[in-house]
Write a protein that holds these residues in place. Structure first.
Motif, PDB file in Angstrom:
ATOM      1  N   PHE A  35       0.877  -1.173   0.000  1.00  0.00           N
ATOM      2  CA  PHE A  35       0.000   0.000   0.000  1.00  0.00           C
ATOM      3  C   PHE A  35       0.918   1.227   0.000  1.00  0.00           C
ATOM      4  CE2 PHE A  35      -3.757   2.008   2.620  1.00  0.00           C
ATOM      5  CZ  PHE A  35      -3.731   3.129   1.817  1.00  0.00           C
ATOM      6  N   THR A  36       0.891   1.978  -1.087  1.00  0.00           N
ATOM      7  CA  THR A  36       1.720   3.175  -1.213  1.00  0.00           C
ATOM      8  C   THR A  36       0.845   4.423  -1.251  1.00  0.00           C
ATOM      9  OG1 THR A  36       3.331   1.961  -2.537  1.00  0.00           O
ATOM     10  CG2 THR A  36       3.454   4.364  -2.631  1.00  0.00           C
ATOM     11  N   ALA A  37       1.224   5.430  -0.481  1.00  0.00           N
ATOM     12  CA  ALA A  37       0.558   6.732  -0.551  1.00  0.00           C
ATOM     13  C   ALA A  37       1.514   7.722  -1.211  1.00  0.00           C
ATOM     14  CB  ALA A  37       0.190   7.220   0.840  1.00  0.00           C
ATOM     15  N   ILE A  38       1.022   8.430  -2.213  1.00  0.00           N
ATOM     16  CA  ILE A  38       1.802   9.475  -2.879  1.00  0.00           C
ATOM     17  C   ILE A  38       1.337  10.818  -2.332  1.00  0.00           C
ATOM     18  CG2 ILE A  38       2.384  10.552  -5.087  1.00  0.00           C
ATOM     19  CD1 ILE A  38       1.691   7.886  -6.452  1.00  0.00           C
ATOM     20  N   MET A  39       2.270  11.564  -1.745  1.00  0.00           N
ATOM     21  CA  MET A  39       1.921  12.847  -1.143  1.00  0.00           C
ATOM     22  C   MET A  39       2.783  13.957  -1.747  1.00  0.00           C
ATOM     23  SD  MET A  39       1.336  11.677   2.839  1.00  0.00           S
ATOM     24  CE  MET A  39       0.080  12.914   3.139  1.00  0.00           C
ATOM     25  N   GLY A  40       2.417  15.180  -1.440  1.00  0.00           N
ATOM     26  CA  GLY A  40       3.178  16.315  -1.945  1.00  0.00           C
ATOM     27  C   GLY A  40       2.260  17.495  -2.158  1.00  0.00           C
ATOM     28  N   PRO A  41       2.846  18.682  -2.332  1.00  0.00           N
ATOM     29  CA  PRO A  41       2.021  19.879  -2.473  1.00  0.00           C
ATOM     30  C   PRO A  41       1.134  19.833  -3.716  1.00  0.00           C
ATOM     31  CG  PRO A  41       4.382  20.431  -2.459  1.00  0.00           C
ATOM     32  CD  PRO A  41       4.278  18.951  -2.391  1.00  0.00           C
ATOM     33  N   THR A 199      -2.829  11.316  -2.023  1.00  0.00           N
ATOM     34  CA  THR A 199      -3.597  11.846  -0.901  1.00  0.00           C
ATOM     35  C   THR A 199      -2.919  13.044  -0.235  1.00  0.00           C
ATOM     36  OG1 THR A 199      -4.707  11.249   1.164  1.00  0.00           O
ATOM     37  CG2 THR A 199      -2.537  10.266   0.803  1.00  0.00           C
ATOM     38  N   HIS A 200      -3.752  13.906   0.337  1.00  0.00           N
ATOM     39  CA  HIS A 200      -3.264  14.979   1.215  1.00  0.00           C
ATOM     40  C   HIS A 200      -3.466  14.595   2.674  1.00  0.00           C
ATOM     41  CE1 HIS A 200      -3.911  17.709  -2.346  1.00  0.00           C
ATOM     42  NE2 HIS A 200      -2.709  18.065  -1.928  1.00  0.00           N
ATOM     43  N   ASP A 201      -4.058  13.436   2.891  1.00  0.00           N
ATOM     44  CA  ASP A 201      -4.523  13.052   4.212  1.00  0.00           C
ATOM     45  C   ASP A 201      -3.387  12.439   5.022  1.00  0.00           C
ATOM     46  OD1 ASP A 201      -5.813  12.018   6.407  1.00  0.00           O
ATOM     47  OD2 ASP A 201      -7.455  11.120   5.262  1.00  0.00           O
ATOM     48  N   PRO A 202      -2.864  13.144   6.025  1.00  0.00           N
ATOM     49  CA  PRO A 202      -1.730  12.609   6.790  1.00  0.00           C
ATOM     50  C   PRO A 202      -2.062  11.296   7.494  1.00  0.00           C
ATOM     51  CG  PRO A 202      -2.482  14.704   7.723  1.00  0.00           C
ATOM     52  CD  PRO A 202      -3.304  14.459   6.512  1.00  0.00           C
ATOM     53  N   ARG A 203      -3.365  11.066   7.764  1.00  0.00           N
ATOM     54  CA  ARG A 203      -3.762   9.798   8.394  1.00  0.00           C
ATOM     55  C   ARG A 203      -3.396   8.597   7.530  1.00  0.00           C
ATOM     56  NH1 ARG A 203      -9.199  12.469   9.757  1.00  0.00           N
ATOM     57  NH2 ARG A 203      -8.931  12.709   7.542  1.00  0.00           N
ATOM     58  N   ALA A 204      -3.311   8.821   6.224  1.00  0.00           N
ATOM     59  CA  ALA A 204      -3.024   7.704   5.315  1.00  0.00           C
ATOM     60  C   ALA A 204      -1.690   7.054   5.660  1.00  0.00           C
ATOM     61  CB  ALA A 204      -3.018   8.194   3.869  1.00  0.00           C
ATOM     62  N   ALA A 205      -0.774   7.845   6.219  1.00  0.00           N
ATOM     63  CA  ALA A 205       0.560   7.320   6.525  1.00  0.00           C
ATOM     64  C   ALA A 205       0.493   6.128   7.476  1.00  0.00           C
ATOM     65  CB  ALA A 205       1.435   8.420   7.114  1.00  0.00           C
ATOM     66  N   VAL A 211       5.291   5.787   1.991  1.00  0.00           N
ATOM     67  CA  VAL A 211       4.830   7.088   1.508  1.00  0.00           C
ATOM     68  C   VAL A 211       5.928   7.669   0.632  1.00  0.00           C
ATOM     69  CG1 VAL A 211       4.086   9.420   2.113  1.00  0.00           C
ATOM     70  CG2 VAL A 211       3.447   7.511   3.580  1.00  0.00           C
ATOM     71  N   VAL A 212       5.562   8.101  -0.570  1.00  0.00           N
ATOM     72  CA  VAL A 212       6.536   8.767  -1.437  1.00  0.00           C
ATOM     73  C   VAL A 212       6.082  10.207  -1.631  1.00  0.00           C
ATOM     74  CG1 VAL A 212       7.182   6.642  -2.610  1.00  0.00           C
ATOM     75  CG2 VAL A 212       5.420   8.067  -3.607  1.00  0.00           C
ATOM     76  N   PHE A 213       7.043  11.113  -1.659  1.00  0.00           N
ATOM     77  CA  PHE A 213       6.740  12.533  -1.761  1.00  0.00           C
ATOM     78  C   PHE A 213       7.189  13.074  -3.108  1.00  0.00           C
ATOM     79  CE2 PHE A 213       7.151  11.554   2.674  1.00  0.00           C
ATOM     80  CZ  PHE A 213       6.106  12.245   3.271  1.00  0.00           C
ATOM     81  N   LEU A 223       9.381   7.092   2.533  1.00  0.00           N
ATOM     82  CA  LEU A 223       9.415   6.542   3.882  1.00  0.00           C
ATOM     83  C   LEU A 223       8.748   5.185   3.866  1.00  0.00           C
ATOM     84  CD1 LEU A 223       8.015   9.620   5.828  1.00  0.00           C
ATOM     85  CD2 LEU A 223      10.372   8.775   5.943  1.00  0.00           C
ATOM     86  N   TYR A 224       9.357   4.226   4.572  1.00  0.00           N
ATOM     87  CA  TYR A 224       8.716   2.930   4.750  1.00  0.00           C
ATOM     88  C   TYR A 224       8.157   2.840   6.161  1.00  0.00           C
ATOM     89  CZ  TYR A 224      10.490   1.396   0.281  1.00  0.00           C
ATOM     90  OH  TYR A 224      10.714   1.285  -1.053  1.00  0.00           O
ATOM     91  N   SER A 225       7.045   2.130   6.296  1.00  0.00           N
ATOM     92  CA  SER A 225       6.360   2.011   7.593  1.00  0.00           C
ATOM     93  C   SER A 225       6.271   3.365   8.290  1.00  0.00           C
ATOM     94  CB  SER A 225       7.096   1.021   8.495  1.00  0.00           C
ATOM     95  OG  SER A 225       7.268  -0.196   7.841  1.00  0.00           O
ATOM     96  N   PRO A 226       5.696   4.341   7.621  1.00  0.00           N
ATOM     97  CA  PRO A 226       5.634   5.693   8.180  1.00  0.00           C
ATOM     98  C   PRO A 226       4.580   5.804   9.271  1.00  0.00           C
ATOM     99  CG  PRO A 226       4.381   5.585   6.166  1.00  0.00           C
ATOM    100  CD  PRO A 226       5.007   4.233   6.330  1.00  0.00           C
ATOM    101  N   SER A 227       4.665   6.861  10.047  1.00  0.00           N
ATOM    102  CA  SER A 227       3.575   7.193  10.960  1.00  0.00           C
ATOM    103  C   SER A 227       3.065   8.579  10.567  1.00  0.00           C
ATOM    104  CB  SER A 227       4.072   7.216  12.402  1.00  0.00           C
ATOM    105  OG  SER A 227       4.796   8.405  12.631  1.00  0.00           O
ATOM    106  N   ALA A 228       1.890   8.924  11.070  1.00  0.00           N
ATOM    107  CA  ALA A 228       1.294  10.207  10.687  1.00  0.00           C
ATOM    108  C   ALA A 228       2.225  11.363  11.037  1.00  0.00           C
ATOM    109  CB  ALA A 228      -0.060  10.374  11.366  1.00  0.00           C
ATOM    110  N   ASP A 229       2.976  11.233  12.133  1.00  0.00           N
ATOM    111  CA  ASP A 229       3.880  12.311  12.538  1.00  0.00           C
ATOM    112  C   ASP A 229       4.933  12.615  11.477  1.00  0.00           C
ATOM    113  OD1 ASP A 229       2.576  12.520  14.891  1.00  0.00           O
ATOM    114  OD2 ASP A 229       3.997  11.271  16.017  1.00  0.00           O
ATOM    115  N   ASP A 230       5.286  11.572  10.695  1.00  0.00           N
ATOM    116  CA  ASP A 230       6.319  11.748   9.679  1.00  0.00           C
ATOM    117  C   ASP A 230       5.878  12.658   8.531  1.00  0.00           C
ATOM    118  OD1 ASP A 230       8.088  10.008  10.960  1.00  0.00           O
ATOM    119  OD2 ASP A 230       7.184   8.261   9.999  1.00  0.00           O
ATOM    120  N   VAL A 231       4.581  12.782   8.331  1.00  0.00           N
ATOM    121  CA  VAL A 231       4.114  13.474   7.127  1.00  0.00           C
ATOM    122  C   VAL A 231       3.422  14.808   7.409  1.00  0.00           C
ATOM    123  CG1 VAL A 231       3.863  11.291   5.925  1.00  0.00           C
ATOM    124  CG2 VAL A 231       1.878  12.294   7.045  1.00  0.00           C
ATOM    125  N   PHE A 232       3.262  15.163   8.676  1.00  0.00           N
ATOM    126  CA  PHE A 232       2.642  16.456   8.973  1.00  0.00           C
ATOM    127  C   PHE A 232       3.561  17.597   8.602  1.00  0.00           C
ATOM    128  CE2 PHE A 232      -0.709  14.573  11.709  1.00  0.00           C
ATOM    129  CZ  PHE A 232      -1.756  15.280  11.201  1.00  0.00           C
TER     130      PHE A 232
END
Ligand code: ADP
Ligand code: ADP
Length: 232
Positions: A35-41, A199-205, A211-213, A223-232
């Motif tokens: 499960f990969t989440a792609i994040m970024g501005p 996603t923009h949703d930090p919960r997804a982490a 998570v890739v930015f 980031l592998y096995s990220p937590s929400a704190d990592d992406v805020f």
């Protein structure tokens, strides 16, 4: 095994003064069963990358593969068939057909493809998603969270190789967002799917394996096995 990959993908919109470099040489693999989440501005190229991976848009150059099949070598018709048979989609706007019941919406991709519904698989998905008593309801009779669960079931029902989500929690409150993310997690853990969401949703982490930015059309961090704190 690799469920999808982009190699040196460039996507340029327009030309001359109006040229936009949406993707600048992006290379990334998506392992099956992750499960990969792609994040970024906003404007960083997330949707463009997902659209190129999913065969909804053509890369300007580079190679996109679903499984071991390169999309560049396929005709439009073959890409459409590939999308239909091997890819599931969950959109921000749910995209349910208002005149159809939940069950009809869920089985629509199977019906369109002229395939036979695997009733056991259908029951397992609907049970897991808690939609058993909602199957005869139309979208207008469902909450936003329920509608998105129907959309998730629709993405899963054809046993696609990979599920792409474009802001799948974008229109949902916090509780429904959590439900939908845990369903996508279950798609991986219980139904052996591969999931890639923008996603923009930090919960997804907390639900993603990775998570890739993206920033300005390039991959800048992962980031592998990220937590929400990592992406805020
Ligand atoms: P994100 O999903 O991260 O918000 P997008 O992939 O939508 O980013 O957009 C990346 C860049 O490409 C932005 O500058 C956007 O304005 C531009 N862009 C996206 N789609 C098109 C299009 N169809 N025509 C022209 N420019 C586009
Ligand atoms: P998001 O940021 O959530 O991806 P956007 O509002 O950027 O959504 O884009 C919505 C749609 O509009 C996408 O299909 C994208 O390809 C298209 N789009 C984005 N920017 C442009 C643009 N500058 N010109 C034309 N189409 C665009």
């Amino acid at each position: 095994t690799v469920a999808a990959s982009a190699q040196h993908v460039v996507k340029t919109y327009g030309s001359g003064d109006t040229e936009v470099h949406a993707l600048r040489d992006v290379s990334i693999d998506f392992q099956a069963g992750q499960f990969t989440a792609i994040m970024g501005p906003s404007g960083s190229g997330k949707s463009t990358l997902m659209h190129c991976l999913a065969g909804l848009d053509n890369a300007t150059s580079g190679v996109v593969r679903i499984g071991d099949v390169g999309l560049m070598g396929l005709s439009d018709k073959e890409v459409t068939r590939m999308r239909r048979d091997r890819i599931g989609f969950v959109f921000q706007a749910f995209n349910l057909v208002p005149t159809l019941t939940a069950k009809e919406n869920i089985t629509l991709p199977i019906d369109i493809a002229g395939r036979k519904l695997d009733e056991e698989w259908f029951d397992a998905i609907v049970g897991r998603l808690g939609l058993g008593d909602r199957l005869t309801h139309r979208p207008s009779e469902l909450s936003g969270g329920q509608q998105q669960r129907v959309a998730c079931a629709r993405a899963l029902v054809g046993k696609p190789d990979i599920i792409f989500g474009d802001e799948p929690t974008g229109n949902l409150d916090s509780r429904s967002s959590g439900e939908v993310l845990s369903i996508l997690r279950a798609a991986v853990d219980e139904f052996s799917q591969t999931v890639v969401i923008v996603t923009h949703d930090p919960r997804a982490a907390a639900y993603a394996d990775r998570v890739v930015f993206l920033a300005d059309g390039q991959l800048v961090r992962e980031l592998y096995s990220p937590s929400a704190d990592d992406v805020f």
